[in-house]
Design an enzyme around this catalytic site. Structure first.
Site, PDB file in Angstrom:
ATOM      1  N   ASP A   1       0.808  -1.218   0.000  1.00  0.00           N
ATOM      2  CA  ASP A   1       0.000   0.000   0.000  1.00  0.00           C
ATOM      3  C   ASP A   1       0.841   1.269   0.000  1.00  0.00           C
ATOM      4  OD1 ASP A   1      -2.519  -1.188  -0.140  1.00  0.00           O
ATOM      5  OD2 ASP A   1      -2.546  -1.575   2.009  1.00  0.00           O
TER       6      ASP A   1
ATOM      7  N   TYR B   1      -9.906  -0.996   2.553  1.00  0.00           N
ATOM      8  CA  TYR B   1      -9.466  -0.835   3.945  1.00  0.00           C
ATOM      9  C   TYR B   1      -9.229   0.627   4.296  1.00  0.00           C
ATOM     10  CZ  TYR B   1      -8.882  -5.544   5.834  1.00  0.00           C
ATOM     11  OH  TYR B   1      -9.113  -6.795   6.359  1.00  0.00           O
TER      12      TYR B   1
ATOM     13  N   HIS C   1      -1.682  -8.195   7.306  1.00  0.00           N
ATOM     14  CA  HIS C   1      -1.320  -6.778   7.181  1.00  0.00           C
ATOM     15  C   HIS C   1       0.033  -6.630   7.867  1.00  0.00           C
ATOM     16  CE1 HIS C   1      -5.591  -5.582   6.290  1.00  0.00           C
ATOM     17  NE2 HIS C   1      -5.828  -6.648   7.052  1.00  0.00           N
TER      18      HIS C   1
END
Length: 633
Positions: free
Chosen positions: A300, A384, A432
């Protein structure tokens, strides 16, 4: 409750936050150099921070301000890595990227915008939708980073992969209706579909996921009474041109589109602790090996520059109390300044008892309240939403808490690798994994790292009753030794000590990194994602400071074949014993979704703590005043 925004100022320090004028100046320099054609877009823009020695030596005046801009030509796929001096108004450097070796620039908004048109121009995509009885106009495309796999035809080309989700009406959240068994591989430069992978028709889940629909939420509870947090005498902290002072803490804040919030020159009681702290990368690897999903692994930070989407925070909702907001300025795809209002939130929180004792011999009864300074930002990225909360405590503790919420990524195939969270709706298992970059300066630049853990002592002559246990300490002297796993069973921690500074007891002063000890990367060591996210395979890496080594997975993560970042940094196996060192800490969540995570996920938490150990000669919070009676009720 009050909120105050920090005014924008001219740079008075090398680390002052970016201004709109500086973004404009960079664009003008690049335009004058002939680098901004009709099809050229910004794929990355951020301050190019000076080397640590230059910042520490700064003694006033007007600092030179440099910025790094990565440019992408949408028509040709060519890209350039540039550095511009906004102060001197000149192009400092320019290098064209070699995609097969360097990787690709991040995916940008300008590319997201045309994906649905590209898909709807593909006969194979339309045929797959027709086979499923789905109207193309009802399909929302979700383009995602492609990763790197054994597809020779993709080498050097700018590729994305796209799923489809059905949206039944304008306010319908399409995440509830994944069109499973179908994915398209897209050439972003040619704006064409390379191929469509159709592994078979899967029923599209029908249950809705509209968590914001009042009929879904039901009647709101009436038993909860308002909570108001007030500070009648005002805040205890000050913010001046990005410099924050609170209690004994003194630090600077920064912001860029890749890392988001950054902390700089963190000091306690005028003693340095950490020169720079940030989340340098994060990866979300998925566990479903299905033909249409095996490639799902998102960086990300490095692939999406997730902080460019940071929320403008709202008083009373995102932040509660006497709030100080700070705006953040970045550049949009065209290189124009974009200011995110209220991007950073700062406030104080009560945190329970700091210390307390009621003594049976003297009758002494003393108690003090703990509080913390909170510096935070929140950013949505696709499905998210992530919150990053740095906490500074009165006793010298530093903590980072990452909050994950939003909507879990969905599939139409619950099974061995996904939880059924609604009828027919799956949520694939995933992780994550965050990488914190902690450029430590514990009482100076000369630091060393010791791994400390509990050690059982067998019964014997020295331990006849078997009650003994000891503490084992191992100095990590080279980068090859300093690639470490957490060991929750032994309480393993890492002490960052300054061997040149001693406390009153003759011990080296230090700070301790306390990991949560959750799993690191679970993918196989031979996998593509392991090669690209090697940083996430260890809980700790220690490197010798180098100003060019900024990102855990390397500078250009998108379609990078692997080996960049930490694996390349440590290849030289430098000495780290009593040197200027950087800690890279992997922490995160392994998420086996629950039905309770649908249709919107309650916040899940992860993070780490830095605590002083021998940094002080005694409890540094003895001077915290007692709470006065008028504030106790």
């Amino acid at each position: 409750m009050t909120a105050v925004q920090e005014p924008r100022t001219h740079a008075g320090h090398p680390l002052t936050m970016t201004t709109e004028a500086e973004v404009t100046a960079v664009r003008e320099v690049l335009a004058a150099a002939g680098m901004l054609g009709e099809h050229v877009r910004y794929a990355f823009f951020a301050p190019e921070e000076p080397a640590k020695a230059d910042v520490l030596a700064f003694d006033g005046g007007e600092p030179e301000r440099r910025f790094r801009a990565v440019l992408l030509d949408l028509s040709s796929g060519r890209s350039w890595d540039t550095v511009v001096s906004a102060t001197a108004r000149e192009l400092v450097s320019c290098r064209e990227l070699e995609p097969e070796h360097d990787g690709q620039p991040p995916i940008i908004d300008s590319e997201f915008e045309f994906i649905e048109d590209v898909l709807n121009g593909s006969p194979d995509w339309l045929a797959a939708l027709e086979k499923r009885g789905i109207e193309p106009a009802s399909v929302r495309a979700v383009p995602l980073s492609a990763g790197v796999y054994d597809y020779p035809e993709e080498k050097g080309r700018r590729i994305a992969r796209a799923f489809g989700f059905r949206q039944d009406f304008e306010a319908d959240h399409p995440w509830a209706h994944p069109i499973d068994g179908l994915v398209a591989y897209i050439d972003l430069t040619a704006r064409s579909v390379d191929r469509v992978v159709d592994s078979g028709v899967v029923d599209v889940p029908q249950a809705g996921g509209n968590f914001d629909d009042p009929s879904v939420q039901g009647e709101h509870m009436t038993s909860l009474k308002p909570i108001e947090i007030t500070q009648p005498e005002g805040r205890s902290f000050t913010v001046t041109d990005g410099r924050v002072r609170w209690g004994k803490w003194d630090l600077r804040i920064g912001f860029n589109e890749r890392e988001g919030l950054t902390l700089h020159q963190i000091a306690f009681d005028e003693r340095p602790v950490c020169y720079r702290a940030s989340v340098a990368e994060m990866v979300v690897p998925y566990a479903d090996p299905a033909p249409v999903r095996f490639w799902q692994n998102y960086f990300d930070c490095g692939e999406y520059m997730f902080a460019r989407y940071a929320d403008s925070l709202q008083l009373g909702c995102d932040c509660l109390g006497d709030i100080h907001y700070v705006d953040a300025t970045i550049a949009d795809d065209f290189g124009n300044p974009k200011t995110i209002g209220n991007a950073i939130c700062m406030h104080e929180e009560d945190y329970g008892v700091l210390w307390k004792h009621s003594d049976i011999f003297t009758g002494s009864r003393e108690v003090r309240r703990q509080r913390r300074l909170v510096i935070s930002f929140f950013t949505p990225i696709g499905n998210y939403d992530y919150g990053f909360y740095w906490y500074l405590y009165l006793d010298g503790t530093i903590e980072l808490e990452c909050k994950a919420t939003g909507i879990v990524f969905t599939s139409g195939t619950p099974g061995e690798y996904a939880t059924e969270i609604a009828p027919g709706l799956g949520a694939p298992y995933h992780q994550h994994l965050f990488s914190a970059r902690l450029d430590m300066t514990v009482d100076g630049l000369t630091n060393a790292v010791e791994e400390v853990e509990a050690a059982r002592v067998p019964m014997g002559e020295a331990n006849p009753y078997g009650n003994a246990f000891a503490r084992r300490s191992t100095r990590l002297t080279r980068e090859s030794e300093a690639q470490r796993d957490a060991a929750p069973g032994t309480g393993r921690v890492w002490h960052v000590v300054n061997p040149e500074k001693r406390n009153a007891l003759g011990q080296p002063v230090g700070y301790v990194l306390h990991p949560l000890g959750q799993p690191t990367l679970l993918a196989d060591e031979a996998s593509s994602i392991h090669a690209r996210a090697t940083f996430a395979s260890k809980a700790l890496w220690v490197t010798r400071y180098d100003p060019a080594e900024r990102y855990s997975a390397g500078d250009f993560v998108n379609q990078n074949p692997g080996g960049a970042g930490l694996p390349s940094y440590v290849a030289a196996d430098r000495d780290i014993d009593g040197e200027d060192v950087v800690l890279w800490h992997t922490f995160g969540l392994t998420h086996f979704p629950r039905p309770e995570d649908w249709p919107v996920m309650p916040v899940d938490y992860t993070g780490f703590t830095l605590k002083p150990a021998g940094f002080f000669d005694r409890n540094p919070a003895l001077d915290v005043p007692p709470t006065t009676a008028k504030h106790c009720h």
